[in-house]
Design a protein around this motif. Structure first.
Motif, PDB file in Angstrom:
ATOM      1  N   GLU A 157     -73.084 -59.094 -59.033  1.00 47.95           N
ATOM      2  CA  GLU A 157     -73.359 -57.667 -58.829  1.00 47.95           C
ATOM      3  C   GLU A 157     -74.399 -57.180 -59.850  1.00 47.95           C
ATOM      4  O   GLU A 157     -75.386 -56.548 -59.488  1.00 47.95           O
ATOM      5  CB  GLU A 157     -72.031 -56.905 -58.991  1.00 47.95           C
ATOM      6  CG  GLU A 157     -72.071 -55.469 -58.568  1.00 47.95           C
ATOM      7  CD  GLU A 157     -72.143 -55.279 -57.064  1.00 47.95           C
ATOM      8  OE1 GLU A 157     -71.335 -55.865 -56.345  1.00 47.95           O
ATOM      9  OE2 GLU A 157     -73.025 -54.549 -56.614  1.00 47.95           O
ATOM     10  N   PHE A 158     -74.166 -57.489 -61.120  1.00 46.36           N
ATOM     11  CA  PHE A 158     -75.099 -57.020 -62.157  1.00 46.36           C
ATOM     12  C   PHE A 158     -76.470 -57.671 -62.019  1.00 46.36           C
ATOM     13  O   PHE A 158     -77.485 -57.035 -62.247  1.00 46.36           O
ATOM     14  CB  PHE A 158     -74.529 -57.283 -63.558  1.00 46.36           C
ATOM     15  CG  PHE A 158     -73.678 -56.163 -64.092  1.00 46.36           C
ATOM     16  CD1 PHE A 158     -74.248 -54.960 -64.482  1.00 46.36           C
ATOM     17  CD2 PHE A 158     -72.306 -56.294 -64.209  1.00 46.36           C
ATOM     18  CE1 PHE A 158     -73.472 -53.911 -64.970  1.00 46.36           C
ATOM     19  CE2 PHE A 158     -71.511 -55.265 -64.699  1.00 46.36           C
ATOM     20  CZ  PHE A 158     -72.097 -54.068 -65.078  1.00 46.36           C
ATOM     21  N   GLN A 159     -76.505 -58.955 -61.676  1.00 49.05           N
ATOM     22  CA  GLN A 159     -77.809 -59.632 -61.644  1.00 49.05           C
ATOM     23  C   GLN A 159     -78.584 -59.366 -60.360  1.00 49.05           C
ATOM     24  O   GLN A 159     -79.786 -59.619 -60.301  1.00 49.05           O
ATOM     25  CB  GLN A 159     -77.625 -61.138 -61.859  1.00 49.05           C
ATOM     26  CG  GLN A 159     -77.142 -61.430 -63.278  1.00 49.05           C
ATOM     27  CD  GLN A 159     -77.370 -62.861 -63.700  1.00 49.05           C
ATOM     28  OE1 GLN A 159     -77.216 -63.781 -62.915  1.00 49.05           O
ATOM     29  NE2 GLN A 159     -77.725 -63.050 -64.970  1.00 49.05           N
ATOM     30  N   HIS A 191     -76.082 -49.788 -61.168  1.00 47.52           N
ATOM     31  CA  HIS A 191     -75.209 -48.862 -60.441  1.00 47.52           C
ATOM     32  C   HIS A 191     -73.768 -49.004 -60.914  1.00 47.52           C
ATOM     33  O   HIS A 191     -73.076 -48.022 -61.117  1.00 47.52           O
ATOM     34  CB  HIS A 191     -75.287 -49.118 -58.934  1.00 47.52           C
ATOM     35  CG  HIS A 191     -76.596 -48.723 -58.347  1.00 47.52           C
ATOM     36  ND1 HIS A 191     -77.673 -49.568 -58.313  1.00 47.52           N
ATOM     37  CD2 HIS A 191     -77.014 -47.567 -57.797  1.00 47.52           C
ATOM     38  CE1 HIS A 191     -78.693 -48.936 -57.751  1.00 47.52           C
ATOM     39  NE2 HIS A 191     -78.322 -47.722 -57.431  1.00 47.52           N
ATOM     40  N   ALA A 192     -73.351 -50.279 -61.089  1.00 46.77           N
ATOM     41  CA  ALA A 192     -72.037 -50.568 -61.676  1.00 46.77           C
ATOM     42  C   ALA A 192     -70.881 -49.906 -60.933  1.00 46.77           C
ATOM     43  O   ALA A 192     -69.851 -49.624 -61.535  1.00 46.77           O
ATOM     44  CB  ALA A 192     -72.036 -50.180 -63.158  1.00 46.77           C
ATOM     45  N   GLN A 193     -71.047 -49.627 -59.646  1.00 50.73           N
ATOM     46  CA  GLN A 193     -69.918 -49.086 -58.850  1.00 50.73           C
ATOM     47  C   GLN A 193     -68.785 -50.102 -58.903  1.00 50.73           C
ATOM     48  O   GLN A 193     -69.029 -51.302 -58.935  1.00 50.73           O
ATOM     49  CB  GLN A 193     -70.367 -48.772 -57.420  1.00 50.73           C
ATOM     50  CG  GLN A 193     -70.449 -49.940 -56.429  1.00 50.73           C
ATOM     51  CD  GLN A 193     -71.571 -50.938 -56.713  1.00 50.73           C
ATOM     52  OE1 GLN A 193     -72.504 -50.636 -57.448  1.00 50.73           O
ATOM     53  NE2 GLN A 193     -71.466 -52.133 -56.138  1.00 50.73           N
ATOM     54  N   ILE A 194     -67.551 -49.592 -58.921  1.00 51.63           N
ATOM     55  CA  ILE A 194     -66.434 -50.516 -59.186  1.00 51.63           C
ATOM     56  C   ILE A 194     -66.133 -51.423 -57.987  1.00 51.63           C
ATOM     57  O   ILE A 194     -65.763 -52.579 -58.164  1.00 51.63           O
ATOM     58  CB  ILE A 194     -65.162 -49.762 -59.645  1.00 51.63           C
ATOM     59  CG1 ILE A 194     -65.493 -48.726 -60.722  1.00 51.63           C
ATOM     60  CG2 ILE A 194     -64.105 -50.733 -60.154  1.00 51.63           C
ATOM     61  CD1 ILE A 194     -65.850 -49.256 -62.073  1.00 51.63           C
ATOM     62  N   GLU A 195     -66.257 -50.899 -56.769  1.00 55.80           N
ATOM     63  CA  GLU A 195     -66.040 -51.802 -55.633  1.00 55.80           C
ATOM     64  C   GLU A 195     -67.273 -52.687 -55.472  1.00 55.80           C
ATOM     65  O   GLU A 195     -68.378 -52.184 -55.232  1.00 55.80           O
ATOM     66  CB  GLU A 195     -65.816 -51.028 -54.319  1.00 55.80           C
ATOM     67  CG  GLU A 195     -65.510 -51.981 -53.164  1.00 55.80           C
ATOM     68  CD  GLU A 195     -65.613 -51.365 -51.768  1.00 55.80           C
ATOM     69  OE1 GLU A 195     -65.063 -51.961 -50.830  1.00 55.80           O
ATOM     70  OE2 GLU A 195     -66.261 -50.320 -51.606  1.00 55.80           O
ATOM     71  N   PRO A 196     -67.099 -54.001 -55.585  1.00 52.69           N
ATOM     72  CA  PRO A 196     -68.281 -54.863 -55.448  1.00 52.69           C
ATOM     73  C   PRO A 196     -68.856 -54.771 -54.037  1.00 52.69           C
ATOM     74  O   PRO A 196     -68.159 -54.392 -53.100  1.00 52.69           O
ATOM     75  CB  PRO A 196     -67.726 -56.274 -55.678  1.00 52.69           C
ATOM     76  CG  PRO A 196     -66.338 -56.122 -56.148  1.00 52.69           C
ATOM     77  CD  PRO A 196     -65.862 -54.777 -55.754  1.00 52.69           C
ATOM     78  N   ASN A 197     -70.100 -55.138 -53.905  1.00 50.79           N
ATOM     79  CA  ASN A 197     -70.684 -55.246 -52.575  1.00 50.79           C
ATOM     80  C   ASN A 197     -70.069 -56.420 -51.846  1.00 50.79           C
ATOM     81  O   ASN A 197     -69.637 -57.400 -52.461  1.00 50.79           O
ATOM     82  CB  ASN A 197     -72.194 -55.433 -52.682  1.00 50.79           C
ATOM     83  CG  ASN A 197     -72.890 -54.114 -52.854  1.00 50.79           C
ATOM     84  OD1 ASN A 197     -72.817 -53.252 -51.978  1.00 50.79           O
ATOM     85  ND2 ASN A 197     -73.534 -53.928 -53.986  1.00 50.79           N
ATOM     86  N   PHE A 202     -73.714 -44.313 -55.028  1.00 53.27           N
ATOM     87  CA  PHE A 202     -74.701 -44.025 -56.085  1.00 53.27           C
ATOM     88  C   PHE A 202     -76.099 -44.542 -55.744  1.00 53.27           C
ATOM     89  O   PHE A 202     -76.933 -44.697 -56.628  1.00 53.27           O
ATOM     90  CB  PHE A 202     -74.239 -44.589 -57.439  1.00 53.27           C
ATOM     91  CG  PHE A 202     -72.792 -44.284 -57.753  1.00 53.27           C
ATOM     92  CD1 PHE A 202     -72.388 -42.976 -57.963  1.00 53.27           C
ATOM     93  CD2 PHE A 202     -71.843 -45.289 -57.799  1.00 53.27           C
ATOM     94  CE1 PHE A 202     -71.055 -42.688 -58.218  1.00 53.27           C
ATOM     95  CE2 PHE A 202     -70.506 -45.016 -58.045  1.00 53.27           C
ATOM     96  CZ  PHE A 202     -70.114 -43.702 -58.266  1.00 53.27           C
ATOM     97  N   GLY A 203     -76.339 -44.863 -54.482  1.00 50.11           N
ATOM     98  CA  GLY A 203     -77.641 -45.398 -54.079  1.00 50.11           C
ATOM     99  C   GLY A 203     -77.636 -46.908 -53.928  1.00 50.11           C
ATOM    100  O   GLY A 203     -78.490 -47.470 -53.250  1.00 50.11           O
TER     101      GLY A 203
END
Lengths: 157, 717
Positions: B425-427, B338-344, B393-394
């Motif tokens: 985030e990526f993993q 998803h790579a949205q810029i605001e991290p979860n 983005f889901g």
């Protein structure tokens, strides 16, 4: 240790244990200016872009000690509703933001570019504006950057 | 779908309820909330499963300064929903756009949309209920004004938040002041759409200024009093679990309040984020790694013929495998992040059994339930306060990391802010699953397509996601997320087959904007172009001849023809530049795109895109266009750049850059969008434009190079 610098034209004096703390966290958590964003922590996305002496800096990877005695500007200091910076005015006219999270970083990068190059070509923009926007608002950003250059010219004339 | 009607007996009005507040965009002193429950509004995903037992509620407040505040059950993640809802409500309320504010409802305000914000359905699904509700509320205000002015209701009219008649007037705020017993009328007749002043107009986003001047509106910006900062250490190998750790050194680091191991993760809580991060480096941890997965093993799991087979679509006869005449091409797409810029992340407070969580989420109610279930806390003691999202983005259709923030707050007895590092985030993304497609098809003597078959394999999208109760996984046939765009919309073809194979991977795959549409359309539309080339036919004319003249077919043909005309489509290569066409129908929204492509320094360059979409009523045409622009460039990024892979048992890459994404320089310099209104209601717009572009690009490249690109990301060599 104590570090002094100016933030948005106001002098500040920060007491901090670790002078290598990224400027981003000083700005966000100590100075409580939340407009500068955390995205990746590795200077890879540009969400944390602010100005140090008018130069665009990715503040997540910039130690606060380097800001000593310098002028730091964040999105909050770029302009405000009554007096928007030409870049902010252009961003409003072109309705650029979607989610909006990365936009301060892009606006700061653009403002720094225009300072150096008041009339950038598409190639200049391609080369210099390399932040990441996941909503992919790039199409409107390009238009807004050209519009901001125009507005800057108009305000000088 | 059945018509959504407001039931009068379900219409509840209460006054003087408790305050909300930390995230409201304005300050307001006097409140007069009007609450209305809408039955038959289980909306949200077009899915075989519906009915969660929760019903969304909506709130309007009228403040003393005559501002109306809409507490939206849908969140704003950039898609422009708040602006669209404001336009719809303001038009029926007879107020100006500047007189309405929209905020995301918290669970404490009583608004829970059980299925969250997604599926491009926010404005489309709220269209009728919101109009009916706003019209009713305007009537209720008028009734109260009539009492206060002592003028019959029939003599009153409303405009700009003012009720007037017989030479006198009163603001909405004054009219509703001190009302304790509301008179509830039948739902009034709605205004004709043509009479709306805001709907259908390119109104500026209502959140534009907040986003241009850097206001603290996101989950990452939230704070609570006495808040500490936390980071989390998780296993980096797929399927690894906690074995042992030594925190002694980390616990002694400056500012550290607590280091704690919970299940398969370790939390480090400190006074500042930098301190927590520094201490994390000193934690010595060992994991059990039962197996190191390889890229090849994952790819092998996702292949046609492997897993559960579900017939999605069938007309006429199957192709005979012994028939040597048919064309067969294999397509593949990789995993995407998803790579949205605001991290979860989340800011959470656990105190005396009561929980408050502020976060960016697409699933407010589900997050509340997840916390309740995990920590055995009654939902009535959990308040979830959603903020603006720094991209959705889901990805934020499952925000169960909120549980970790609550657990850490409980451990330290103070509020805690926890957000992911980019590597985390990526993993720990819930990836767009990899796919594999086998397309088969054949032309008859007249050059028409006689057979078209789409056999496709995908990791889970809907299945095992947080949106479905566990029970649904066993009763669902096909994965309704993975099959999006997987059916064949060329209705005039006699023999059609679509078969899905799905398989659960050893890590989470789930909703990624447009779900299966991106990869499925890439396969189908690339293949149809190849059939056109084989038959030496114009690819657009061939497509048009394969669509029946029913309602759906006519709408699809209209977008195709309009694109053909607007882009002056030609299948000739001129000066190294070629056009590529593709189309898709997603959630009832047909979309056709034509790209102009050339090859520069062995790289594919997209110069221009023409996009035609029939989205019904465009509540805000400018924002619909913004969605098209963003969706197409995001799809280009996925089609030409992005790829997650597995290396040494870990998901890679873990940072932007190596996770290659489209930048400003990759965006087409010319984008022309044309909207068609083929139906008299708004249709989904946020995802449908992601469908065609990958195939359109591949189709243009095929004409320039003679080579058919069959795997995303599209690379020339």
């Amino acid at each position: 240790m104590n570090i002094k610098f100016t933030i948005n034209n106001k002098p500040v004096s920060i007491d901090i244990e670790d002078e290598n703390t990224p400027l981003l966290w000083v700005v966000r958590d100590i100075l409580d200016l939340k407009g500068t964003k955390f995205g990746c922590g590795k200077a890879a996305c540009g969400a944390c872009t602010l100005h140090v002496d008018d130069v665009a800096v990715r503040s997540c990877s910039y130690a606060v000690k380097f800001a000593k005695d310098k002028n730091v500007t964040t999105i909050e200091g770029l302009g405000d509703v009554e007096n928007p910076h030409p870049v902010q005015q252009a961003w409003i006219e072109e309705v650029v933001p979607q989610c909006g999270y990365c936009q301060p970083g892009f606006m700061m990068a653009t403002a720094a570019l225009l300072k150096e190059n008041p009339n950038p070509t598409d190639e200049d923009i391609d080369k210099n504006i390399i932040n990441i926007c996941r909503c992919a608002t790039y199409y409107r950003m390009r238009k807004a950057i050209h519009r901001a250059a125009e507005l800057t010219q108009e305000s000088k004339n | 779908m059945a018509k959504k009607k407001i039931s009068r007996r379900k219409f509840l009005v209460r006054g003087g309820l408790g305050t909300l507040g930390v995230l409201a965009l304005g300050t307001y002193v006097f409140r007069n909330p009007i609450r209305r429950e809408i039955i038959d509004f289980a909306d949200s995903f077009v899915s075989p499963y519906s009915g969660t037992g929760t019903e969304p509620n909506l709130w309007f407040e009228i403040t003393k300064d005559n501002t109306v505040i809409l507490h939206s059950p849908k969140v704003e993640m950039g898609q422009g929903t708040f602006t669209g809802l404001a336009q719809i409500a303001a038009d029926e309320l007879d107020i100006d756009i500047n007189q309405i504010q929209v905020i995301a409802a918290s669970t404490a305000s009583g608004i829970v949309d059980g299925l969250g914000t997604g599926g491009s359905l926010s404005v489309a699904s709220m269209w009728m209920p919101l109009r009916e509700m706003a019209a009713t509320i305007r009537k209720m205000i008028t009734i109260e004004a009539a009492k206060k002015l002592e003028i019959p209701v029939e003599n009153l009219s409303t405009q700009n938040g003012i009720v007037s008649g017989n030479g006198t007037k009163i603001t909405y705020a004054k009219a509703v002041e001190n009302v304790t017993e509301w008179e509830i009328p039948d739902t009034p007749k709605l205004k004709p759409v043509a009479d709306y002043k805001l709907v259908g107009k390119p109104v500026a986003r209502i959140d534009l200024k907040a986003k241009v001047f850097g206001d603290p509106i996101f989950g990452m910006d939230a704070e609570m009093e006495d808040m500490l900062h936390a980071v989390v250490i998780r296993p980096e190998h797929i399927g690894a679990t906690y074995k042992s750790a030594n925190f002694n050194k980390a616990a002694q680091m400056p500012g550290v309040v607590k280091v704690v191991q919970i299940e398969d993760w370790i939390g480090v809580v400190a006074k500042t984020y930098a301190q927590a991060l520094a201490a994390k480096m000193e934690v010595d941890v060992e994991w059990n790694i039962p197996k190191k997965w390889t890229e090849q093993e994952i790819r092998a799991l996702i292949s046609v013929g492997n897993g559960n087979e579900v017939l999605v679509q069938k007309e006429g006869d199957n192709l005979d495998d012994d028939d040597k005449e048919f064309l067969e091409i294999e397509f593949k797409s990789p995993m995407g992040a998803h790579a949205q810029i605001e991290p979860n992340g989340a800011v959470a407070s656990y105190k005396d059994g009561k929980v408050t969580v502020i976060l960016s989420t697409q699933v407010v109610g589900i997050t509340q339930n997840q916390i309740s279930k995990a920590l055995d806390i009654d939902t009535k003691n959990i308040n979830i306060i959603p903020t603006y999202l720094g991209g959705g983005f889901g990805r934020r259709l499952n925000t169960k990391h909120a549980i970790k923030a609550v657990q850490l707050s409980k451990e330290v007895g103070q509020p805690v802010k926890y957000f992911f590092t980019r590597k985390e985030e990526f993993q720990n993304d819930m990836f767009r699953p990899p796919t594999h497609h086998i397309m088969k098809g054949k032309l008859n003597e007249k050059g028409q397509i006689s057979n078209l078959e789409h056999h496709f394999a995908s990791g889970n999208v809907a299945i095992d996601s947080a949106l479905l109760p566990d029970i649904a996984n066993t009763i669902l046939g096909a994965d309704f997320g993975a099959i999006r765009g997987g059916s064949i919309h060329y209705s005039a073809i006699e023999n059609i087959r679509a078969v899905q194979w799905h398989k659960t991977l050893p890590f989470a795959t789930s909703w990624w904007r447009s779900l299966g549409l991106l990869a499925n359309t890439f396969a189908i539309e690339s293949f149809v172009d190849e059939l056109a080339l084989k038959g030496n036919q114009n690819p657009i004319e061939l497509r048009l001849s394969q669509i029946k003249d029913n309602e759906e077919g006519i709408r699809l043909k209209n977008v195709i023809k309009k694109a053909q005309k607007e882009a002056s489509y030609s299948d000739e290569v001129v000066n190294g530049k070629a056009m590529g066409f593709a189309c898709s129908t997603d959630t009832g929204t047909p979309c056709a795109q034509i790209v102009e492509v050339s090859i520069i320094d062995n790289q594919i360059k997209v110069h221009k895109v023409t996009c035609v979409m029939d989205c019904g009523i465009a509540v805000n045409p400018d924002q619909v266009k913004a969605q098209c622009e963003g969706a197409m460039i995001m799809a280009m990024s996925a089609a030409m750049h992005e790829k997650m892979y597995i290396d040494d048992g870990q998901l890679q890459p873990t940072i932007y850059g190596p996770y290659d994404m489209a930048l400003l320089k990759h965006a087409p310099k010319e984008i022309n969008i044309h909207l068609i209104q083929g139906v008299d209601k708004p249709l989904p717009v946020g995802e449908p434009p992601l469908g065609p572009i990958a195939a359109a690009i591949a189709n243009a490249v095929r004409r320039i190079t003679g080579k058919r690109l069959t795997e995303m990301p599209l690379k020339l060599s």
